[in-house]
Design a protein around this motif. Structure first.
Motif, short mmCIF file in Angstrom:
data_model
loop_
_atom_site.label_atom_id
_atom_site.label_comp_id
_atom_site.label_asym_id
_atom_site.label_seq_id
_atom_site.Cartn_x
_atom_site.Cartn_y
_atom_site.Cartn_z
N VAL A 20 -37.01 -35.41 12.58
CA VAL A 20 -37.65 -35.69 11.19
C VAL A 20 -37.02 -35.19 10.13
O VAL A 20 -36.56 -35.57 8.93
CB VAL A 20 -39.23 -35.72 11.14
CG1 VAL A 20 -39.72 -36.00 9.79
CG2 VAL A 20 -39.79 -36.58 11.92
N GLY A 21 -37.00 -33.77 10.15
CA GLY A 21 -36.26 -32.96 9.14
C GLY A 21 -34.66 -32.96 9.26
O GLY A 21 -34.00 -32.41 8.50
N ASP A 22 -34.11 -33.63 10.15
CA ASP A 22 -32.69 -33.54 10.35
C ASP A 22 -32.03 -32.56 10.39
O ASP A 22 -31.09 -32.10 9.89
CB ASP A 22 -32.03 -34.58 9.17
CG ASP A 22 -30.58 -35.05 9.49
OD1 ASP A 22 -30.26 -34.93 10.72
OD2 ASP A 22 -30.24 -35.85 8.54
N SER A 23 -32.60 -31.67 11.21
CA SER A 23 -32.22 -30.24 11.34
C SER A 23 -31.66 -29.87 12.97
O SER A 23 -32.33 -30.11 13.76
CB SER A 23 -33.40 -29.09 11.17
OG SER A 23 -33.22 -27.86 11.68
N VAL A 24 -30.32 -29.60 12.77
CA VAL A 24 -29.61 -29.43 14.08
C VAL A 24 -30.11 -28.07 14.69
O VAL A 24 -30.35 -28.16 15.84
CB VAL A 24 -28.18 -29.29 13.80
CG1 VAL A 24 -27.09 -29.00 15.04
CG2 VAL A 24 -27.49 -30.58 13.20
N ALA A 25 -30.39 -27.07 13.95
CA ALA A 25 -30.92 -25.83 14.57
C ALA A 25 -31.98 -25.94 15.35
O ALA A 25 -32.54 -25.62 16.22
CB ALA A 25 -30.97 -24.66 13.49
N THR A 26 -33.04 -26.62 14.73
CA THR A 26 -34.53 -26.88 15.27
C THR A 26 -34.19 -27.76 16.52
O THR A 26 -35.16 -27.55 17.56
CB THR A 26 -35.41 -27.65 14.17
OG1 THR A 26 -35.23 -26.88 13.12
CG2 THR A 26 -36.85 -27.86 14.82
N VAL A 27 -33.50 -28.91 16.56
CA VAL A 27 -33.35 -29.52 17.49
C VAL A 27 -32.63 -28.74 18.83
O VAL A 27 -33.10 -29.13 20.05
CB VAL A 27 -32.44 -30.79 17.40
CG1 VAL A 27 -32.04 -31.69 18.70
CG2 VAL A 27 -33.25 -31.79 16.26
N ILE A 28 -31.68 -27.79 18.54
CA ILE A 28 -31.35 -27.10 19.55
C ILE A 28 -32.20 -26.11 20.18
O ILE A 28 -32.40 -25.91 21.41
CB ILE A 28 -30.19 -26.13 18.98
CG1 ILE A 28 -28.88 -27.30 18.61
CG2 ILE A 28 -29.48 -25.38 19.92
CD1 ILE A 28 -27.63 -26.50 17.86
N GLY A 29 -33.05 -25.45 19.40
CA GLY A 29 -34.35 -24.96 19.78
C GLY A 29 -35.21 -25.65 20.68
O GLY A 29 -35.57 -25.06 21.78
N ALA A 30 -35.41 -26.89 20.40
CA ALA A 30 -36.12 -27.69 21.45
C ALA A 30 -35.37 -28.06 22.59
O ALA A 30 -36.12 -27.95 23.91
CB ALA A 30 -36.22 -29.18 20.73
N MET A 31 -34.10 -28.04 22.67
CA MET A 31 -33.31 -28.24 24.20
C MET A 31 -33.49 -27.00 24.89
O MET A 31 -33.70 -27.10 26.17
CB MET A 31 -31.64 -28.42 23.67
CG MET A 31 -31.63 -29.64 22.94
SD MET A 31 -29.76 -29.69 22.43
CE MET A 31 -29.79 -31.33 21.58
N ILE A 32 -33.54 -25.68 24.24
CA ILE A 32 -33.60 -24.26 25.03
C ILE A 32 -34.76 -24.44 25.49
O ILE A 32 -35.17 -23.96 26.70
CB ILE A 32 -33.39 -23.37 24.23
CG1 ILE A 32 -31.71 -23.12 23.58
CG2 ILE A 32 -33.53 -22.18 24.78
CD1 ILE A 32 -31.49 -22.30 22.64
N VAL A 33 -36.00 -24.72 25.00
CA VAL A 33 -37.57 -24.81 25.25
C VAL A 33 -37.77 -25.56 26.57
O VAL A 33 -38.54 -25.38 27.18
CB VAL A 33 -38.17 -24.72 24.08
CG1 VAL A 33 -39.86 -24.52 24.75
CG2 VAL A 33 -38.10 -23.56 23.13
N ALA A 34 -37.01 -26.79 26.08
CA ALA A 34 -37.70 -27.90 27.14
C ALA A 34 -37.31 -27.55 28.62
O ALA A 34 -36.48 -27.44 29.02
CB ALA A 34 -36.98 -29.10 26.81
N PRO A 35 -38.47 -27.65 29.29
CA PRO A 35 -38.41 -27.63 30.94
C PRO A 35 -38.41 -28.72 31.82
O PRO A 35 -38.48 -28.63 32.93
CB PRO A 35 -39.83 -27.04 31.23
CG PRO A 35 -40.81 -27.94 30.33
CD PRO A 35 -39.99 -28.23 29.09
N LEU A 36 -37.60 -30.04 31.11
CA LEU A 36 -37.53 -31.16 31.85
C LEU A 36 -36.63 -31.21 32.92
O LEU A 36 -36.59 -31.67 34.07
CB LEU A 36 -37.38 -32.20 30.95
CG LEU A 36 -38.60 -33.15 30.47
CD1 LEU A 36 -38.25 -34.04 29.59
CD2 LEU A 36 -39.25 -33.75 31.64
N MET A 37 -35.55 -30.33 32.74
CA MET A 37 -34.68 -30.09 33.66
C MET A 37 -34.95 -29.75 35.03
O MET A 37 -34.60 -30.00 36.21
CB MET A 37 -33.50 -28.92 33.04
CG MET A 37 -32.23 -28.83 34.19
SD MET A 37 -30.95 -29.81 33.68
CE MET A 37 -29.53 -29.07 34.02
#
Length: 339
Positions: free
Chosen positions: A46-63
């Motif tokens: 929503v905020g069009d923030s690359v850094a925030t989206v990357i943070g979500a990738m690191i936290v996400a446990p779906l892998m």
């Protein structure tokens, strides 16, 4: 032949197989991190923030349950295959639901048309499958080799799982159903690639034999299991091939439309902020002060330059959106009448 020891297999099963009880440490960790990752990813998009989206990738446990599915397939453990699949599907639906909630709260007036985080995830191509296959291989390799496990954060960033699901939820909220399906396809591509490469790596490293030695229950591995995994990857590759062709066509269309749009904008001393093409639709962002140049004139100019079969969407930054379908010669303001 490469192989793993008993300690490595035990570590892999403990890491990838989430306990059944919702109150167990592995289960609460999975769901807690997933919800947080979904919120972070949605806010980042929503905020069009690359850094925030990357943070979500690191936290996400779906892998974890996705690679767990691959390990369960190799061990021929049907109950774990089902459990991991249920976790992946339910986890994905949870992130989509969080995206929809954020969309209802904070959807912009242009329905994310100018959002780079959205646009980068709604045109999956064959190159995305190739990248996902390579990244999934690294992820599985890092699991069987404890000495390179520090690469896993990089794998989490390289393989995009939660952000496409957040984009799917956000786009469903604003009625962009086709694009929502495309972002969901990107997620499915990544899942198929991880399962395929994980299964292959685990087989190459002889996980089945070591698991039997460690006392784990190992079923009979059928060749059709591997064939089914390959078939899923090939099935995903079909729409990705179509997407690759579509992206190439859209890029050519956008390149042709830009000079026409820039000439049209100069008549009213406006500026062209962006020119894109999405699935054959020319999308143009315009900046300027009233009075605005007539949208119908741009529609006519595109028609004269061989783009009569392309629909046109004009976004006035901070203003209205004009829709000018192909073969009509006219435009409508969203929610208003003909102009």
């Amino acid at each position: 032949m490469a192989s793993v020891d008993v300690v490595a297999v035990r570590r892999m099963t403990d890491t990838l197989f989430i306990e059944r009880s919702l109150r167990s440490p592995s289960s609460t960790r999975f769901w807690g991190l997933l919800v947080l990752a979904g919120i972070i990813a949605g806010a980042g998009v929503v905020g069009d923030s690359v850094a925030t989206v990357i943070g979500a990738m690191i936290v996400a446990p779906l892998m974890t349950p996705i690679l767990g599915s691959a390990l369960a397939l190799v061990l021929a453990d049907r109950s774990q295959v089902v459990r991991c699949a249920v976790l992946v599907i339910s986890g994905a639906l949870a992130v989509v639901a969080l995206g929809m909630l954020l969309g209802w709260i904070a959807a912009p007036p242009d329905n994310f048309a100018s959002n780079s985080q959205v646009s980068s995830r709604i045109s999956p191509r064959l190159i995305d499958l190739l990248g996902a296959l390579a990244t999934g291989t690294v992820g599985a390799f890092a699991l069987v080799r404890a000495d390179i496990s520090d690469t896993l954060p990089g794998v989490a960033i390289a393989i995009s799982l939660v952000p496409p699901l957040s984009v799917t939820g956000l786009l469903l909220t604003v009625g962009r159903y086709h694009d929502a399906g495309e972002s969901a396809l990107l997620f499915a591509t990544n899942v198929a690639a991880i399962v395929a490469t994980g299964t292959t790596v685990f087989l190459i490293y002889g996980v089945r034999g070591t698991a039997q030695e460690s006392g784990l229950t190992v079923g009979h591995f059928h060749g059709r299991t591997l064939a089914a995994v390959v078939a899923v990857v090939l099935l995903v590759a079909v729409p990705l091939t179509t997407g690759t062709v579509t992206v190439a066509r859209d890029r050519a269309l956008a390149a042709d439309a830009r000079p026409v749009a820039e000439e049209w904008a100069t008549t009213g001393k406006w500026q062209i902020a962006s020119v894109e093409a999405r699935n054959g639709i020319v999308v143009i962002g315009v900046l300027g002060l009233p009075p605005q140049p007539a949208p119908t004139e741009l529609r006519a100019a595109l028609d004269r330059n061989g783009m009569a079969d392309a629909d046109l969407e004009i976004h006035l930054v901070g203003g209205r959106t004009h829709w000018c379908p192909a073969d009509t010669g006219g435009c409508t303001v969203r929610g208003a009448g003909r102009s």
